[in-house]
Design an enzyme around this catalytic site. Sequence first.
Site, short mmCIF file in Angstrom:
data_model
loop_
_atom_site.label_atom_id
_atom_site.label_comp_id
_atom_site.label_asym_id
_atom_site.label_seq_id
_atom_site.Cartn_x
_atom_site.Cartn_y
_atom_site.Cartn_z
N PHE A 65 15.51 53.49 71.80
CA PHE A 65 14.34 53.41 72.38
C PHE A 65 13.42 53.94 71.23
O PHE A 65 12.13 54.32 71.70
CB PHE A 65 14.75 54.86 73.70
CG PHE A 65 14.87 54.39 74.32
CD1 PHE A 65 15.50 53.17 74.89
CD2 PHE A 65 16.25 55.16 75.59
CE1 PHE A 65 16.09 52.37 76.00
CE2 PHE A 65 16.92 54.86 76.25
CZ PHE A 65 16.54 53.42 76.15
N GLY A 71 16.21 58.01 61.10
CA GLY A 71 16.58 56.98 61.93
C GLY A 71 16.27 56.02 62.59
O GLY A 71 14.65 56.37 62.95
N ASP A 113 24.51 62.14 75.88
CA ASP A 113 24.59 61.00 74.49
C ASP A 113 24.63 61.47 73.33
O ASP A 113 24.22 61.29 73.00
CB ASP A 113 23.49 59.55 74.16
CG ASP A 113 23.07 58.56 73.42
OD1 ASP A 113 22.49 58.07 73.05
OD2 ASP A 113 24.46 57.89 73.93
#
Length: 847
Positions: free
Chosen positions: A564, A560, A685
């Site tokens: 960031f 993934g 998020d």
Amino acid sequence: MITQDPYKVLTSWNHSFHFCDWSGISCGKRHKRVTALRLVSKGLEGSLSPHVGNLSFLRELYLANNSFQGTIPHELGRVSRLCRIVLAENNFSGVIPTNLSGCSNLEELWLYENKLVGSIPKEMSLLSKLVVLVIQENKLTGGIPPFLGNITSMEWFSAGGNPFGGECNLYGSIPPSIFNLSLLVNFSLSQNHLTGSLPSEIGNQLPNLELLQLWGNELTGVLPPSLSNCSKLRILEMNFNNFSGKLTIDFSKLKDINIISLEHNNFHGRGEADDMRFIDSLENCTRLVYLGLSNCNLTGVFPITIEGDIPSSLGNCKQLNGLNLCYNRLSGQIPKQLLQIPSLTNFLDLSHNSLSGSIPSDIKALKMLSTLDLSHNNFSGTITSSLGECISLTMLNLSGNIFQGIVPSSLSSLRGLEVLDISQNNLSGKIPQFLGKWNSLEFLNLSFNDFEGELPVVGVFRNASLFSVLGNNRLCGGLVTLELPKCKERGRHKKRFPFFILVIVIAPTLLIVFCCVYLLWKKKPNSQPSQSSENERFLKVSYNELLKATDGFSAANLIGEGGFSSVYKGILDSNHNKRVAVKVLHLQNKGAQKSFLAECEAWRNIRHRNLLKIITSCSSTDFQGNDFKALVYEFMPNGSVHDWLHSSAYASKLNLLQRINILRDVATALDYLQNRCQTTIVHGDLKPSNILLDEDMVAHVGDFGLARLLGTDLNQNSSTGVKGTIGYAPPEYGIGSKMTSCGDVYSFGILSLEVMTGKRPTDDMFKEGLSLHKFVYMSLPDHAVDVTDDDAIVLQRTEANAKKVEECLAATMKIGVSCSVDSPPQRMKMEIVVIELQRILDVLQNI
């Protein structure tokens, strides 16, 4: 056997101190033997040692709200002096030890919110002194045993949220013997699958009842009139059942009642005067705080039907702070006495009735009322200016009536208003300027009226997602995206200021300022001592260990990647070859450092079965001397929800039961973050790629890089900071609003709709005003199956089962829609979401 002690509360547990001086220990004054062990809410993780059975003088064992695992040691049964056992809110598994019957002096047993299985052992009937038995929210089966009726000392019995019934009699009934416990004060069996009816003499059998909670079952029959004889009753919650017939309880005898909640049943009336007698009997309930007689349910079926006028006798309930009578057939006008209750401060909901007339000017007496909903009635005349004196209002809904005239200027004093809905009326005139000056306003609905003139472009009118003016054909101007006609100019020779002059004058100045700031920034040291000292606390494993674990952070192990960080799978040799996920921060990206600190701080404060488990962290340097930061998590072998929905890597797709289970898991985690943490945490998020699945397909919420701990230094949001992901972030974040729990609810709503439909909120089909929220909303309630992901639906053999599946689909989607409305105050509460999703799962699992 403690494996984690994050708050270092056991540092005194060593030979340097006498054990009577250890933290959490109390001893007898004479014999210096341990009499109490109190370690509540200390973040402890591990198992309860069987050696606790050697504490023969122990009277109190308090270990609630930790993360203890494993079984409850049967050795506890040797401690005959034990009076109180409090092991609630942990992860204990296995059965309730049968030899707890050896604790002959036991008075209180608190085991709620664990993972206990099996049935209630019959040996518990030997606990003749037991006063409190609280075992709700476990996985107990086998029904409610009749022998509990032999514990005549029982005053508090709570067993809600368990799948009682077993395999043969899944729904079970409440044993008649339970109603022989005449000393019962608190009786709670909510959120089970209990069926049958209540005994007609329950009020005579349980005269000491103060709390009766049977909500969320499948109980039938009438509510026994004998409940009127429970003169000490304070809380009566019978909502979400199948009770029917007429309400014949004489509330006038229940003078101490605080809460009455009877929503979501099948009560009926005939429109006659005696059908309102039960409400009239509330006249003497002067301590009533909440009255719920509405039918605002998710299925859209309205079984409770109250007819007639609102009784003026409700005005005698001088402590009432919330009244909900929506979705009934109430008619007539609002009684003035109702508007003169000084304690009515929380909400007044009379929506979806047939009330008429004008709003009485006496409404001004409700100066402390927060929410007023009079929508979808037949109110007429002008909007009374007296509403301007209700200065504490945060939500005002007058939509769906026949109001006419202009919006009164007195409403300008409602400066704390967050939601104003006056749509679907006959209002006219110009839109008041003060609506654009309210900083608090989060949603404004003026649609389907007859407003005219120029639409403002200030305040709430700067963001098209925060207001609606549809159906006002005489408006002009406003935002370009609204495509309203241009307003006519007042004069032909209107002078315009030559803005190019401003550009010529200001641009050089801005350039100089920018250069100065840049030079100062270049001279700034690369590291800050305060930040370094903070990071030192996270130094757990070395860069070299993580490099080896991930095979040099190879592309083959990359699972993934985000703005960031990058996430790699790996194996830590130092941790018994445990499979892990390593999240490496992109420190060169602005905001990555802050994301690392936020995530570390968040994980320090939380621990829950549906949150991704963090193993360790690393704050070091790589072999080139560059700063290196990483977080190490438990590996989730089944990937993310995003992968299952949108990746071709998975041949099979999620079925309906799996999807709703995932949503229930996520909702449970959010409920924990919002309502059960010492400090409320905003995830910030929430999206499918951040929901990870373990080997049993249990969902775990991860990635707290944007998290905020409300009330701490980590809640310092800047207006330019990243707040969530496009499509999942709530509309209020787009105008600089601070991150809140309501924002997470919105993201959950969008996540739910994506899980059910299989469509991303950023899909190309969502344009020209159509969104995922509106797409699903328009399909409800009758066409939910048409927008559901085909892979989620399995055809049922019978028509009845197919009907139930369709109802579950609609109910789940309504939750998503309710959570993703634009107005934050109107979004569904997470604790309610958990309850509703569990009810849907219960239905599906029994098809």
